[in-house]
Design an enzyme around this catalytic site. Sequence first.
Site, mmCIF file in Angstrom:
data_model
loop_
_atom_site.group_PDB
_atom_site.id
_atom_site.type_symbol
_atom_site.label_atom_id
_atom_site.label_comp_id
_atom_site.label_asym_id
_atom_site.label_seq_id
_atom_site.Cartn_x
_atom_site.Cartn_y
_atom_site.Cartn_z
ATOM 1 N N HIS A 38 -7.321 -5.649 10.205
ATOM 2 C CA HIS A 38 -7.092 -5.102 8.729
ATOM 3 C C HIS A 38 -5.657 -5.751 8.165
ATOM 4 C CE1 HIS A 38 -4.900 -0.933 10.308
ATOM 5 N NE2 HIS A 38 -3.889 -2.170 9.836
ATOM 6 N N ASP A 83 0.722 -1.284 -0.135
ATOM 7 C CA ASP A 83 -0.167 0.012 -0.098
ATOM 8 C C ASP A 83 0.834 1.434 0.092
ATOM 9 O OD1 ASP A 83 1.009 -0.464 2.617
ATOM 10 O OD2 ASP A 83 -0.913 -0.753 3.489
ATOM 11 N N GLU A 141 -9.857 -2.423 5.692
ATOM 12 C CA GLU A 141 -10.358 -2.350 6.850
ATOM 13 C C GLU A 141 -11.471 -3.122 7.001
ATOM 14 O OE1 GLU A 141 -8.999 -0.878 9.170
ATOM 15 O OE2 GLU A 141 -7.520 0.773 8.330
HETATM 16 C C1 F6R Z 1 1.588 -1.981 6.376
HETATM 17 C C2 F6R Z 1 0.060 -2.386 6.257
HETATM 18 C C3 F6R Z 1 -0.654 -2.535 7.585
HETATM 19 C C4 F6R Z 1 0.052 -2.970 8.643
HETATM 20 C C5 F6R Z 1 -0.646 -2.829 10.089
HETATM 21 C C6 F6R Z 1 0.339 -3.156 11.236
HETATM 22 O O1 F6R Z 1 1.978 -1.930 4.709
HETATM 23 O O2 F6R Z 1 -0.367 -2.615 5.331
HETATM 24 O O3 F6R Z 1 -1.649 -3.134 7.307
HETATM 25 O O4 F6R Z 1 0.758 -4.088 8.612
HETATM 26 O O5 F6R Z 1 -1.476 -1.863 10.155
HETATM 27 O O6 F6R Z 1 1.082 -2.135 11.418
HETATM 28 P P1 F6R Z 1 2.181 -2.212 12.626
HETATM 29 O O7 F6R Z 1 3.287 -3.136 12.228
HETATM 30 O O8 F6R Z 1 2.790 -0.552 12.489
HETATM 31 O O9 F6R Z 1 1.582 -2.610 13.666
#
Ligand code: F6R
Length: 240
Positions: free
Chosen positions: A137, A67, A142
Site C-alpha cells: 500500500h 492521509d 490498499e
Molecule cells: C503514511 C502512509 C502509509 C505508510 C506505510 C508505511 O502516511 O500513508 O502508506 O507510509 O504504511 O508505514 P511505516 O513507515 O510505519 O512502515
Amino acid sequence: MKIITTENYADLSKAAAGVIAALLKKKPDAAFGLATGSTPVGTYQILIEMVRAKELSFARAKTYNLDEYCHLPQDHPQSYYTFMHRQLFDHIDILAENIHIPLGDTVDLEKSCADYNNLLAGADIDLQLLGIGGNGHIGFNEPHTPFTKTTFVVELTEKTRADNRRFFNSIDEVPKLAITMGISNITAARRILLLASGAAKAAAIRELVKGEVTEAFPASVLKNHPDVTVIIDREAAALL
Ligand code: F6R
C-alpha cells in the site's frame, strides 16, 4: 526507477534528507507531498537539524500530506495532524498556511475529499515522499484500489486496525475510516521518493522491483512513473 541501497536506517534517513534538502535549496518554494509512519521520522529529524543550523529553510515551501484518520479530533495524540506537527512542523520554519493535511474530523467527508482534490489539482507537487506497506500500500491505497482513484474515504481493514491498535487505548478507539490521496494524485507528483527500512519490508521491495504492474500491489504503479527514487536499507534490500 533508481534504487539506492544504504547500510542502515541512519544512512537511509541521511540520503532521503539530502534529496529533499537539495530540491529545497534549488527551489525554495517547492511543494512536497509528505508521509506519516515510522519510516520518514529519521529523515524529518535530519531536516529539523538542518533548519536549526540555518542550512535550510521551509519558509516558502508548501506541504501536502497523504492521509488522515476520519472522525478523530485534529488534536488527538494519534491524528496524523498531531504526528506531523510533533515530528516536523513544530520544529521548522514552515508557515501554518502552507501546511495541508486532509480534514478527517468532519461530518461531510465527501466535501473534504472534493476540497483536498481541488487543492491537489493546483498543488504542482515537486516531490512526493512515500513509505510502503508490507502489502504494497501507498498512502491508504490498499491492494486492488484502482490506479485512477483521486482523494477518497477508505474503510480500514480489520488487519490495519489491529496493526494500529497499539497506538490507542482499545480497538474501539481505532478509527474505521481514513481519507487518503488516491493513486492518481500520488503519481501526479513530478518526482517520487519512496523509503523502506527493515526486514519486514523486504518482500514488498522485491515485489516492487521485480514484480509486474498490478492493482493487486498498489506501489507497482510507480513503475509507470518517469522519476522514482527508492531508498532502502540493507535489510529491506535482502530479497533483491
Ligand atoms: C503514511 C502512509 C502509509 C505508510 C506505510 C508505511 O502516511 O500513508 O502508506 O507510509 O504504511 O508505514 P511505516 O513507515 O510505519 O512502515
